[in-house]
Design a protein around this motif. Structure first.
Motif, PDB file in Angstrom:
ATOM      1  N   THR A   1     -16.780 -10.919  -6.096  1.00 14.06           N
ATOM      2  CA  THR A   1     -16.690 -10.974  -4.497  1.00 14.06           C
ATOM      3  C   THR A   1     -18.122 -11.665  -4.010  1.00 14.06           C
ATOM      4  O   THR A   1     -19.369 -11.751  -4.666  1.00 14.06           O
ATOM      5  CB  THR A   1     -16.966  -9.421  -3.928  1.00 14.06           C
ATOM      6  N   GLU A   2     -18.020 -12.242  -2.737  1.00 16.54           N
ATOM      7  CA  GLU A   2     -19.044 -12.825  -2.246  1.00 16.54           C
ATOM      8  C   GLU A   2     -19.841 -11.876  -1.205  1.00 16.54           C
ATOM      9  O   GLU A   2     -19.283 -10.888  -0.901  1.00 16.54           O
ATOM     10  CB  GLU A   2     -18.608 -13.775  -1.104  1.00 16.54           C
ATOM     11  N   SER A   3     -21.330 -11.996  -1.277  1.00 13.19           N
ATOM     12  CA  SER A   3     -22.082 -10.947  -0.876  1.00 13.19           C
ATOM     13  C   SER A   3     -22.002 -11.178   0.684  1.00 13.19           C
ATOM     14  O   SER A   3     -23.111 -11.701   1.008  1.00 13.19           O
ATOM     15  CB  SER A   3     -23.361 -10.824  -1.288  1.00 13.19           C
ATOM     16  N   LYS A   4     -20.833 -10.826   1.302  1.00 17.35           N
ATOM     17  CA  LYS A   4     -21.033 -11.216   2.925  1.00 17.35           C
ATOM     18  C   LYS A   4     -20.060 -10.288   3.593  1.00 17.35           C
ATOM     19  O   LYS A   4     -19.200  -9.622   2.882  1.00 17.35           O
ATOM     20  CB  LYS A   4     -20.601 -12.631   3.247  1.00 17.35           C
ATOM     21  N   PRO A   5     -20.316  -9.888   4.814  1.00 14.30           N
ATOM     22  CA  PRO A   5     -19.637  -8.889   5.530  1.00 14.30           C
ATOM     23  C   PRO A   5     -18.001  -9.274   5.565  1.00 14.30           C
ATOM     24  O   PRO A   5     -17.763 -10.338   5.508  1.00 14.30           O
ATOM     25  CB  PRO A   5     -20.115  -8.926   6.966  1.00 14.30           C
TER      26      PRO A   5
ATOM     27  N   GLY B   1     -27.035 -11.480  -5.662  1.00 11.97           N
ATOM     28  CA  GLY B   1     -27.531 -12.238  -4.582  1.00 11.97           C
ATOM     29  C   GLY B   1     -26.643 -12.913  -3.575  1.00 11.97           C
ATOM     30  O   GLY B   1     -26.095 -11.934  -2.940  1.00 11.97           O
ATOM     31  N   ASP B   2     -25.888 -14.065  -3.770  1.00 17.28           N
ATOM     32  CA  ASP B   2     -24.813 -14.295  -2.868  1.00 17.28           C
ATOM     33  C   ASP B   2     -23.421 -14.038  -3.468  1.00 17.28           C
ATOM     34  O   ASP B   2     -22.460 -13.999  -2.826  1.00 17.28           O
ATOM     35  CB  ASP B   2     -24.877 -16.128  -2.891  1.00 17.28           C
ATOM     36  N   TYR B   3     -23.451 -13.191  -4.486  1.00 14.50           N
ATOM     37  CA  TYR B   3     -22.216 -12.968  -5.074  1.00 14.50           C
ATOM     38  C   TYR B   3     -22.311 -11.313  -5.880  1.00 14.50           C
ATOM     39  O   TYR B   3     -23.484 -11.080  -6.223  1.00 14.50           O
ATOM     40  CB  TYR B   3     -21.470 -13.728  -6.185  1.00 14.50           C
ATOM     41  N   GLY B   4     -21.261 -10.861  -6.137  1.00 14.41           N
ATOM     42  CA  GLY B   4     -21.317  -9.587  -6.720  1.00 14.41           C
ATOM     43  C   GLY B   4     -19.842  -9.349  -7.504  1.00 14.41           C
ATOM     44  O   GLY B   4     -19.075 -10.079  -7.570  1.00 14.41           O
ATOM     45  N   ILE B   5     -19.961  -8.077  -7.944  1.00 16.07           N
ATOM     46  CA  ILE B   5     -19.035  -7.621  -8.766  1.00 16.07           C
ATOM     47  C   ILE B   5     -18.527  -6.453  -8.149  1.00 16.07           C
ATOM     48  O   ILE B   5     -19.289  -5.281  -8.177  1.00 16.07           O
ATOM     49  CB  ILE B   5     -19.073  -7.510 -10.221  1.00 16.07           C
ATOM     50  N   ALA B   6     -17.264  -5.974  -7.913  1.00 18.11           N
ATOM     51  CA  ALA B   6     -16.744  -5.057  -7.262  1.00 18.11           C
ATOM     52  C   ALA B   6     -15.754  -4.268  -8.436  1.00 18.11           C
ATOM     53  O   ALA B   6     -14.925  -4.934  -8.871  1.00 18.11           O
ATOM     54  CB  ALA B   6     -15.838  -4.748  -6.175  1.00 18.11           C
TER      55      ALA B   6
END
Length: 142
Positions: A10-14, A40-45
């Protein structure tokens, strides 16, 4: 017995996590547990769901980047020290836990290098290993 964990890049943005969740909802998938981490800018869900096949089909149709990993879901006794005891069993066997997160109260997800090895170890302990069919049926309902 393992449970299917779906990890979505995922992207770390609303709104991005909501978008993923809406795709699951649109496929009639119920999220039973989840964990989100960012880099940072990305993540893992990471998701534990009742219908992994429907979830992956919906994510694939949406062009989402995801993986499916077999993990163990443990039902711990609801008493002080139980999590430490179970983690101690694995530490004594020199097994590293890559990550762990809680699902519903004492339902704990762990990812280890060899789930079959750890399953064999924990089956000899007073720990209930939860199956995918238990997740589908709704473990909290019992």
């Amino acid at each position: 017995m393992t449970v299917s964990q779906i990890s979505v890049f995922t992207e770390s943005k609303p709104g991005h996590l909501v978008s993923v969740l809406q795709k699951l909802e649109g496929a009639g998938v119920n999220v039973r547990g989840y964990s989100v981490s960012d880099t940072g800018d990305y993540g893992i869900a990471r998701f534990i769901v009742d219908k992994p096949d429907s979830a992956t089909a919906a994510l694939e149709a949406a062009g989402a980047a995801f993986t499916v990993t077999p993990v163990l879901c443990l039902k711990l006794l609801d008493k002080p020290g139980e999590l430490a005891r179970v983690m101690g069993v694995l530490a004594a066997c020199d097994i590293n836990i890559s990550y762990s997160y809680s699902m519903i109260s004492t339902y704990i997800i762990i990812n280890v290098p060899d789930v079959d090895q750890v399953k064999g170890i924990l089956e000899k302990q007073p720990v209930e290993i939860i199956s995918q069919s238990d997740i589908t049926a709704g473990v909290a309902a019992r």
